[in-house]
Design a protein around this motif. Structure first.
Motif, mmCIF file in Angstrom:
data_model
loop_
_atom_site.group_PDB
_atom_site.id
_atom_site.type_symbol
_atom_site.label_atom_id
_atom_site.label_comp_id
_atom_site.label_asym_id
_atom_site.label_seq_id
_atom_site.Cartn_x
_atom_site.Cartn_y
_atom_site.Cartn_z
ATOM 1 N N GLN A 83 -3.959 0.905 -3.049
ATOM 2 C CA GLN A 83 -4.567 1.767 -2.057
ATOM 3 C C GLN A 83 -6.089 1.720 -2.112
ATOM 4 O O GLN A 83 -6.760 1.938 -1.113
ATOM 5 C CB GLN A 83 -4.072 3.202 -2.272
ATOM 6 C CG GLN A 83 -2.610 3.393 -1.849
ATOM 7 C CD GLN A 83 -2.043 4.705 -2.310
ATOM 8 O OE1 GLN A 83 -2.731 5.501 -2.949
ATOM 9 N NE2 GLN A 83 -0.777 4.943 -2.000
ATOM 10 N N ARG A 111 0.806 -1.215 0.000
ATOM 11 C CA ARG A 111 0.000 0.000 0.000
ATOM 12 C C ARG A 111 0.840 1.267 0.000
ATOM 13 O O ARG A 111 0.485 2.267 -0.638
ATOM 14 C CB ARG A 111 -0.945 -0.001 1.210
ATOM 15 C CG ARG A 111 -2.068 -1.026 1.089
ATOM 16 C CD ARG A 111 -2.954 -1.059 2.319
ATOM 17 N NE ARG A 111 -4.054 -2.014 2.147
ATOM 18 C CZ ARG A 111 -4.879 -2.387 3.122
ATOM 19 N NH1 ARG A 111 -4.732 -1.906 4.336
ATOM 20 N NH2 ARG A 111 -5.850 -3.250 2.869
ATOM 21 N N GLU A 121 1.457 -6.407 -5.855
ATOM 22 C CA GLU A 121 0.753 -6.663 -4.595
ATOM 23 C C GLU A 121 0.863 -8.131 -4.210
ATOM 24 O O GLU A 121 1.165 -8.460 -3.049
ATOM 25 C CB GLU A 121 -0.720 -6.258 -4.706
ATOM 26 C CG GLU A 121 -1.469 -6.476 -3.392
ATOM 27 C CD GLU A 121 -2.967 -6.247 -3.514
ATOM 28 O OE1 GLU A 121 -3.627 -6.172 -2.468
ATOM 29 O OE2 GLU A 121 -3.454 -6.148 -4.647
#
Length: 388
Positions: free
Chosen positions: A198, A71, A329
């Protein structure tokens, strides 16, 4: 993304240097442990917490680190962690009281986790093709190389300059790498990845559940658990079983041969086979070498052969992360899971094998090691079928 292949290669090398600094956060207390013990004679058995606090933190928060780093951004995480680690080392160099030193180790654990999760994820992002495999196998050597350097250079340094001198040197090293990385990473921009992560507001607990349910994210970490349960434990147990005349030479060579296999053989094999397949073969060969104990193979030969075989697992396990996970991610999650399972393995592996050795002897301990490698193979095969 960096504009030239030379720049990418240089960045991979500097990220590996960051990994050496992260591993030294363990080694700077573990290798000169006798000196550390003399500094805190009142600590008694609690002195061990100076070594295990970082592992405990990683075992609990490894996956959380993966989620948060995805993030906040990989580059920012690595540089922040290096600066934090450098500042903490300078603080430790004042040799505060034992309770304060324990607090510093908890903070240092945050720095360590951020590096070991973000740096390999960034390596996977800036490399491609066979160079990605080479980059990940290079990364896999960071722990062994750092401990070797600490033995060869750090111990004499402590003898001349004291533990506080070593801690200052580590702080300077971390900040220097942070400055160099800051310069190199100024050419790396991936805002679309950060924005996508995010927007993901999935609760942290659900992230953990989803990650360990995923055969892509979890596979490298589950195999890594069984690897770390035996690697450090065998480095602690095997020396006592070796002939005194050759013990030092063999013990010094064991991690070196593992590093060499990771860098040379795994890098070559990745051009012909998947990282998961190499990992499975590594566990099978490792188990087979241990079984030769019952056929009378001399322990010096067994020790060298086993750590050579474990080099296959070491290099291929890290290479499996970007092979199975396409996004930044998911790579960060997989590296977070590897940090979590690796620290858990370090925490529980040595006590388990030492207990079995004490109660049932060498044969039972070696059989346990073989079973752990067999469980690793089964886990990888089950998850490979799930992916198929």
């Amino acid at each position: 993304m960096l504009r030239t292949s030379f720049g990418s290669g240089l960045l991979v090398l500097v990220l590996w240097l960051a990994g050496l600094g992260a591993a030294a956060q363990f080694a700077k207390f573990a290798v000169p442990f006798g000196t550390v013990r003399l500094l805190y004679p009142e600590a008694g058995t609690e002195i061990g917490w100076l070594l295990t606090l970082i592992s405990a933190l990683g075992a609990v928060f490894g996956m959380t680190a993966g989620v948060l780093i995805a993030r906040i951004g990989l580059a920012r995480a690595v540089i922040t962690a290096l600066v934090l680690g450098g500042v903490v080392s300078f603080w430790q160099a004042t040799l505060p009281g034992f309770a304060i030193m324990l607090v510093s180790r908890v903070i240092e654990g945050v720095s360590h986790l951020m590096i070991v999760v973000a740096a390999p994820t960034l390596i996977a992002q800036i490399t491609s093709g066979r160079f990605r495999g080479i980059g990940m196998t290079l990364w896999s050597t960071f722990f062994g190389v750092s401990f070797a350097v600490m033995v060869w250079i750090g111990l004499p340094f402590v003898g001349n300059r004291g533990l506080d001198g070593l801690l200052v040197a580590h702080g300077v090293y971390m900040l220097s790498v942070a400055l160099f990385l800051g310069f190199l990473l100024s050419n790396v921009r991936r805002p679309e990845t950060a924005a996508a992560v995010q927007r993901d507001q999935t609760p942290m607990i659900q992230k953990h559940i989803d990650a360990y349910r995923s055969p892509d994210v979890a596979a490298p970490a589950i195999g890594w658990l069984f690897y770390t349960m035996t690697f450090v434990a065998l480095l602690a147990v095997l020396p006592e079983l070796l002939p005194l005349s050759s013990r030092t030479l063999i013990v010094g060579f064991m991690p070196v041969v593992s590093i060499a296999v990771s860098l040379i053989i795994v890098s070559a094999l990745l051009a012909k086979a998947t990282a998961v397949a190499i990992t499975i073969v590594g566990f099978l060969v490792s188990g087979s070498v241990v079984m030769l104990f019952f056929a009378g193979l001399p322990l010096p030969h067994l020790s060298i052969g086993l750590f050579a075989a474990l080099g296959l697992v070491q290099g291929a396990s890290f290479a499996a992360v970007p092979e199975l996970n396409a996004t930044a991610e998911s790579c960060a999650l997989a590296n977070g899971a590897m940090a979590q399972m690796g620290n858990l393995g370090n925490l529980i592996g040595t006590p388990i094998l030492l207990s079995i050795l004490g109660y049932a002897g060498h044969a039972a301990m070696f059989l346990t090691v073989v079973l752990l490698y067999l469980f690793a193979v089964i886990a990888h095969v089950v998850m490979a079928r799930a992916r198929a």
